[in-house]
Scaffold this motif. Structure first.
Motif, PDB file in Angstrom:
ATOM      1  N   UNK A  31       0.804  -1.211   0.000  1.00 49.70           N
ATOM      2  CA  UNK A  31       0.000   0.000   0.000  1.00 49.70           C
ATOM      3  C   UNK A  31       0.835   1.259   0.000  1.00 49.70           C
ATOM      4  N   UNK A  32       1.884   1.300   0.812  1.00 49.81           N
ATOM      5  CA  UNK A  32       2.742   2.483   0.846  1.00 49.81           C
ATOM      6  C   UNK A  32       3.399   2.720  -0.512  1.00 49.81           C
ATOM      7  N   UNK A  33       3.840   1.633  -1.157  1.00 49.51           N
ATOM      8  CA  UNK A  33       4.461   1.770  -2.472  1.00 49.51           C
ATOM      9  C   UNK A  33       3.453   2.302  -3.493  1.00 49.51           C
ATOM     10  N   UNK A  34       2.226   1.764  -3.460  1.00 50.67           N
ATOM     11  CA  UNK A  34       1.209   2.209  -4.403  1.00 50.67           C
ATOM     12  C   UNK A  34       0.793   3.658  -4.122  1.00 50.67           C
ATOM     13  N   UNK A  35       0.594   4.002  -2.859  1.00 50.85           N
ATOM     14  CA  UNK A  35       0.200   5.371  -2.514  1.00 50.85           C
ATOM     15  C   UNK A  35       1.282   6.370  -2.925  1.00 50.85           C
ATOM     16  N   UNK A  36       2.547   5.986  -2.760  1.00 46.93           N
ATOM     17  CA  UNK A  36       3.635   6.884  -3.145  1.00 46.93           C
ATOM     18  C   UNK A  36       3.624   7.114  -4.659  1.00 46.93           C
ATOM     19  N   UNK A  37       3.487   6.057  -5.437  1.00 50.23           N
ATOM     20  CA  UNK A  37       3.454   6.195  -6.897  1.00 50.23           C
ATOM     21  C   UNK A  37       2.253   7.016  -7.331  1.00 50.23           C
ATOM     22  N   UNK A  38       1.125   6.765  -6.713  1.00 54.09           N
ATOM     23  CA  UNK A  38      -0.086   7.500  -7.070  1.00 54.09           C
ATOM     24  C   UNK A  38       0.055   8.987  -6.747  1.00 54.09           C
ATOM     25  N   UNK A  39       0.586   9.302  -5.549  1.00 56.32           N
ATOM     26  CA  UNK A  39       0.749  10.704  -5.158  1.00 56.32           C
ATOM     27  C   UNK A  39       1.727  11.420  -6.085  1.00 56.32           C
ATOM     28  N   UNK A  40       2.811  10.739  -6.460  1.00 51.92           N
ATOM     29  CA  UNK A  40       3.790  11.361  -7.355  1.00 51.92           C
ATOM     30  C   UNK A  40       3.179  11.641  -8.720  1.00 51.92           C
ATOM     31  N   UNK A  41       2.438  10.674  -9.273  1.00 50.13           N
ATOM     32  CA  UNK A  41       1.808  10.874 -10.575  1.00 50.13           C
ATOM     33  C   UNK A  41       0.737  11.961 -10.503  1.00 50.13           C
ATOM     34  N   UNK A  42      -0.016  11.989  -9.395  1.00 47.96           N
ATOM     35  CA  UNK A  42      -1.076  12.984  -9.260  1.00 47.96           C
ATOM     36  C   UNK A  42      -0.489  14.390  -9.142  1.00 47.96           C
ATOM     37  N   UNK A  43       0.638  14.510  -8.431  1.00 44.75           N
ATOM     38  CA  UNK A  43       1.286  15.818  -8.317  1.00 44.75           C
ATOM     39  C   UNK A  43       1.766  16.300  -9.682  1.00 44.75           C
ATOM     40  N   UNK A  59      -0.605  13.147 -21.557  1.00 45.82           N
ATOM     41  CA  UNK A  59      -1.035  11.812 -21.989  1.00 45.82           C
ATOM     42  C   UNK A  59      -0.126  10.733 -21.423  1.00 45.82           C
ATOM     43  N   UNK A  60       1.157  11.014 -21.322  1.00 42.13           N
ATOM     44  CA  UNK A  60       2.091  10.034 -20.766  1.00 42.13           C
ATOM     45  C   UNK A  60       1.796   9.771 -19.294  1.00 42.13           C
ATOM     46  N   UNK A  61       1.486  10.834 -18.548  1.00 41.50           N
ATOM     47  CA  UNK A  61       1.159  10.646 -17.134  1.00 41.50           C
ATOM     48  C   UNK A  61      -0.171   9.919 -16.970  1.00 41.50           C
ATOM     49  N   UNK A  66      -2.845   4.746 -15.606  1.00 39.16           N
ATOM     50  CA  UNK A  66      -3.574   3.568 -16.079  1.00 39.16           C
ATOM     51  C   UNK A  66      -2.747   2.305 -15.879  1.00 39.16           C
ATOM     52  N   UNK A  67      -1.442   2.403 -16.105  1.00 47.30           N
ATOM     53  CA  UNK A  67      -0.560   1.259 -15.885  1.00 47.30           C
ATOM     54  C   UNK A  67      -0.511   0.890 -14.405  1.00 47.30           C
ATOM     55  N   UNK A 150      -6.318   4.753  -3.721  1.00 46.92           N
ATOM     56  CA  UNK A 150      -5.940   5.252  -5.057  1.00 46.92           C
ATOM     57  C   UNK A 150      -6.650   4.518  -6.189  1.00 46.92           C
ATOM     58  N   UNK A 151      -6.789   3.194  -6.061  1.00 46.17           N
ATOM     59  CA  UNK A 151      -7.446   2.431  -7.125  1.00 46.17           C
ATOM     60  C   UNK A 151      -8.927   2.760  -7.204  1.00 46.17           C
ATOM     61  N   UNK A 152      -9.575   2.955  -6.047  1.00 47.19           N
ATOM     62  CA  UNK A 152     -10.984   3.347  -6.055  1.00 47.19           C
ATOM     63  C   UNK A 152     -11.159   4.703  -6.726  1.00 47.19           C
TER      64      UNK A 152
END
Length: 350
Positions: A31-43, A59-61, A66-67, A150-152
């Protein structure tokens, strides 16, 4: 009496504590790994103002998000199934043997011949194990709700049958119900294995019936009718057709739960077919094949035929009321089953 109940229940309790610890570690690490990736992409998306923008970087982000969603999808489905299964396992392995095994082996006679009354004996068992059951479901539900946040958000759908039943407070109601159901069946049948089997069958039936027959009707839904014309089809998201009917993908408010979307009908309420208006569907063969249709052109062509389509949905604001209502229903059912246990054990002769 509490000490005796703990002694009888401690093996199951320690097993669950070990499983909870292992699950918490797994949820935390991934979860921490996923939340970190999600927060970085969202920023990064915020700096570009939108992840679905027209620029190559946006589009790349968007593709990166999506990935991220696809990479965690198998684990997402598995963990949802696990949390849904927790109440069922509680009912099978904690509820059904709680009284059924005592009656099956005859050890209840020793307990009932002591100074402790039958009512107190049952009350302590139900309270100690019942609180443990609800607490276990609550921890698993909280872990999944945090982990899948993040997935929800990316899915944009909290209403899917497995998602709704495995989030927030609904699992607590299911855990209480499954536990008291197993206990009641064990008391009535006086056999552990049949009680376990029926508990599982009833729980599976509930998980299949509630999302379709009960949950959509707990609160009044919203129904909107769209006329089929050029102005309305410009809002539609897509089109699909068959030899018997055709649909437009109608818009609903963000976060709403789409309940039903019947096919296009005429002013008499009859379902219409593509072949009835074949001139309006160039490139369509009645099966939804061909290039993506021009919805504006189709709408303009169909406008004079007085056609319409409806969409029924629960708005996003109904999510928490439905959570509380569904959990409350199963808590009330659990209370009714517990009351049945007390009534039965009082009238039962030794």
């Amino acid at each position: 009496m509490i000490w005796v109940t703990w002694r009888q229940f401690r093996a199951q309790a320690l097993t669950v504590l070990v499983l909870l610890a292992a699950a918490a570690i797994g949820f935390l690490v991934t979860g921490l790994r996923m939340h970190h990736s999600y927060a970085a992409d969202l920023a990064a998306c915020a700096s570009l103002h939108a992840c679905d923008g027209a620029t190559p970087a946006a589009r790349a982000l968007g593709a990166q998000l999506s990935l991220l969603q696809r990479s965690y999808e198998p684990m997402f489905e598995l963990l949802q199934l696990l949390v849904i299964a927790v109440p069922a396992l509680i009912g099978i392995f904690w509820g059904a043997p709680l009284i059924g095994r005592e009656l099956e082996t005859g050890t209840h006679q020793l307990a009932w011949n002591q100074t402790v009354t039958r009512t107190r004996w049952l009350a302590v068992k139900l309270t100690v194990v019942g609180v443990a059951a609800i607490a276990t479901a609550a921890i698993f539900s909280w872990l999944l709700t945090w982990w899948a946040g993040p997935l929800d958000h990316l899915n944009g759908n909290r209403w899917a049958a497995m998602t709704f039943a495995s989030r927030d407070i609904v699992p607590l109601g299911y855990a209480a119900f499954a536990f008291t159901l197993g206990t009641t069946l064990g008391l009535l049948l006086r056999r552990t294995l049949p009680a376990m089997a029926i508990t599982l069958a009833v729980f599976i039936a509930i998980q299949m019936l509630v999302p379709t027959l009960i949950r959509p009707h707990l609160l009044p839904s919203t129904t909107t009718t769209f006329p089929i014309n050029q102005a309305s089809t410009s809002q539609f998201h897509g089109f699909s057709g068959s030899q018997t009917d055709f649909h437009f993908d109608l818009p609903t408010p963000r976060g709403a739960w789409l309940i039903s979307q019947p096919p296009v009908k005429n002013s008499s309420g009859q379902v219409v077919r593509i072949e009835d208006y074949s001139d309006c569907f160039p490139g369509q063969d009645g099966g939804g094949q061909g290039d993506d249709p021009d919805l504006d052109q189709i709408g303009a062509c169909l406008a004079e035929n007085n056609l319409h389509e409806t969409v029924t949905y629960q708005p996003a604001s109904h999510y928490w009321p439905l959570q509380w209502m569904e959990a409350g229903i199963f808590l009330v059912l659990a209370g009714a089953l517990a009351g049945t246990c007390f009534w039965w054990i009082r009238r039962r002769q030794n």
